[in-house]
Scaffold this active site. Sequence first.
Site, PDB file in Angstrom:
ATOM      1  N   SER A  32     -12.598  -3.407   0.616  1.00 22.63           N
ATOM      2  CA  SER A  32     -12.815  -2.812   1.941  1.00 22.63           C
ATOM      3  C   SER A  32     -14.304  -2.618   2.173  1.00 22.63           C
ATOM      4  O   SER A  32     -15.024  -2.207   1.268  1.00 22.63           O
ATOM      5  CB  SER A  32     -12.163  -1.429   2.028  1.00 22.63           C
ATOM      6  OG  SER A  32     -10.794  -1.510   1.767  1.00 22.63           O
ATOM      7  N   ARG A  42       0.874  -1.185   0.000  1.00 24.80           N
ATOM      8  CA  ARG A  42       0.000   0.000   0.000  1.00 24.80           C
ATOM      9  C   ARG A  42       0.900   1.220   0.000  1.00 24.80           C
ATOM     10  O   ARG A  42       1.639   1.464   0.950  1.00 24.80           O
ATOM     11  CB  ARG A  42      -0.897  -0.006   1.231  1.00 24.80           C
ATOM     12  CG  ARG A  42      -1.877   1.164   1.299  1.00 24.80           C
ATOM     13  CD  ARG A  42      -2.858   0.930   2.455  1.00 24.80           C
ATOM     14  NE  ARG A  42      -3.852   1.970   2.587  1.00 24.80           N
ATOM     15  CZ  ARG A  42      -3.704   3.055   3.343  1.00 24.80           C
ATOM     16  NH1 ARG A  42      -2.600   3.255   4.022  1.00 24.80           N
ATOM     17  NH2 ARG A  42      -4.699   3.934   3.413  1.00 24.80           N
ATOM     18  N   LYS A  63      -4.489   5.782   9.417  1.00 20.74           N
ATOM     19  CA  LYS A  63      -5.480   6.205   8.430  1.00 20.74           C
ATOM     20  C   LYS A  63      -6.386   7.209   9.119  1.00 20.74           C
ATOM     21  O   LYS A  63      -7.286   6.844   9.863  1.00 20.74           O
ATOM     22  CB  LYS A  63      -6.281   5.002   7.931  1.00 20.74           C
ATOM     23  CG  LYS A  63      -7.238   5.336   6.797  1.00 20.74           C
ATOM     24  CD  LYS A  63      -7.981   4.087   6.340  1.00 20.74           C
ATOM     25  CE  LYS A  63      -9.090   4.426   5.376  1.00 20.74           C
ATOM     26  NZ  LYS A  63      -8.799   4.019   4.010  1.00 20.74           N
TER      27      LYS A  63
HETATM   28  N1  3NM Z   1      -7.335   0.711   6.030  1.00 22.91           N
HETATM   29  P1  3NM Z   1      -2.932   0.293  11.738  1.00 22.91           P
HETATM   30  S1  3NM Z   1      -7.603   1.284   8.489  1.00 22.91           S
HETATM   31  C1  3NM Z   1      -4.903   0.807   5.652  1.00 22.91           C
HETATM   32  O1  3NM Z   1     -10.452   1.038   7.643  1.00 22.91           O
HETATM   33  C2  3NM Z   1      -6.081   0.920   6.518  1.00 22.91           C
HETATM   34  O2  3NM Z   1     -10.037   0.347   5.638  1.00 22.91           O
HETATM   35  C3  3NM Z   1      -8.246   0.897   6.959  1.00 22.91           C
HETATM   36  O3  3NM Z   1      -3.318   0.718  10.263  1.00 22.91           O
HETATM   37  C4  3NM Z   1      -9.698   0.757   6.738  1.00 22.91           C
HETATM   38  O4  3NM Z   1      -2.866  -1.174  11.770  1.00 22.91           O
HETATM   39  C5  3NM Z   1      -6.037   1.248   7.876  1.00 22.91           C
HETATM   40  O5  3NM Z   1      -1.577   0.915  11.923  1.00 22.91           O
HETATM   41  C6  3NM Z   1      -4.824   1.519   8.678  1.00 22.91           C
HETATM   42  O6  3NM Z   1      -3.959   0.897  12.650  1.00 22.91           O
HETATM   43  C7  3NM Z   1      -4.530   0.442   9.676  1.00 22.91           C
HETATM   44 MG    MG Z   2      -8.093   1.645   0.965  1.00 25.16          MG
END
Ligand code: 3NM
Ligand code: MG
Length: 511
Positions: free
Chosen positions: A112, A43, A141
Amino acid sequence: MGKTIDYSLYLVTDSTPEILGSRDLVQVVEDAVAGGVTCVQLRDKTSTTDDLIAIGKRLHEVTKRAGVPLLINDRVDVAAAVQCEGAHVGQDDTDLAEARKILGPDAIIGVSAGTVEEALRACEGGADYLGIGTVYATQTKKNSKVILGPSGVREILAAIAEHGYSIPTVCIGGINQSNVQLTLEQTVTPSGRRLDGVAVVSVIMVAPEPARASSDLLTVIREVARKTTAAFGTPKIGATSYVAPDVVKRVCELKPISHNMTNLVVQNIAANVALAIGASPIMSSYGEEASDLAKLGGALVINMGTVTPEGLANHQKAIKAYNEAGRPVVYDPVGAGATAIRRAAVKTIISAGTLDVIKGNEGEIRTVFGSDQTQQRGVDSSSTLNGAQKAYLVRDLAAREGNIVVMTGETDYVSDGTSVVRIHNGHKLLGEVTGTGCSLGTAISAAVAAYPESRLSAVVTAMLHYEIAAEMAAERPDVQGPGTFVPAFLDELYKIREATAGGDLAWLGRA
Ligand code: 3NM
Ligand code: MG
């Protein structure tokens, strides 16, 4: 690689300076894969297409060697150029149908989903897995549209299951070592549907040792999966494998003694329930008498409805007498958590000898298990457990005590330490009359006394007899409330027993 992918620990990379810093992305991924990451997503929202393809190819070398799939976020064109296993598309990215056209039927395409509608649309559209999120607010995010929490994830899982989709799922957003166990447990639906894994960015990407962070997470994920599978890899609702009509027959043939040490309020109804199912009730609270009664081949019910020092001493003596005679003991820890006296009494009873069956509501069973359990699961004592947690709890307590544990409620959970059986029968009028909870203990005692082959079958069948009789009574036109319910309930208990003796098992159709 086919489409059977292990989504247990899914690493999503991040090349931003805040997360990657000065480290080498390929090295971090290599370490993470060595630590057990089972799926990798590249990503990167900023690199040029040429750079992305170059990084993707280097990553693919690493993941291919480990037999782990590599997916590219959003950039379906890059996935095609890298010739990796597939892509992941968000709700604002390339749409699923378009991605499928470009990558073909064999590619893995994940989508997603943050709502039930998005999830169902992705299933309908032929997604290979769902990334459900955002679970918890995360710095990684910052523009999340929704924070679902475990309950939001669970609702999405339940909806997918209800619509008949068996698509794999992971959740994402703020998952780390300290919340992964609880997240996986709390997202299990009442019917046993669970996440296939978790997707993480920062907990692995910023870890000083990505391999270590990965293997620590994977250990927890595997353990929860093992427990959940054990808890739910067993007969489902109404499963007939633990129902033995012979239990009902045997009780009225053998007329086993049900020796009740119980409180005054329930003595009458408990004795009438015993008679209605064909057992022989004896109400005796005097401990010294227990050794003679134990020799009569019945079972003992210890009901903690009224706690006194003298009563407790009598209970201890009786448990010892029944244990010595090799006869079963049923323990009903009424109000177990309510007072310090009762909590202490639970400890006294538990250590007084072997208890073949422990029957209580959620709070009582949690108290009997002990406070460790509550802390271990990170659930505060006032909150209620979800279905999976109830299943673990009865199973863990039964395994620890080497007995049968029954947790009553709208759905009852019964376990022998290995299997968990859920029962959905019963009627709310049972809760409107005194003594019906306690009398269930009486019915169970007669069943385990009469049916030594399988305590689990004895308990499950006795509960079905009891709860189905309540349903049938409540449905009778002459029953208008608690007062008319009691005699009708006794009648139905009796009628089921007579029907079963005559070979008519129609009542079990309700199980
Ligand atoms: N997508 P971490 S949350 C890449 O909700 C991503 O679709 C998300 O990162 C979604 O594990 C997210 O550091 C980031 O919290 C997740
Ligand atoms: Mg995405």
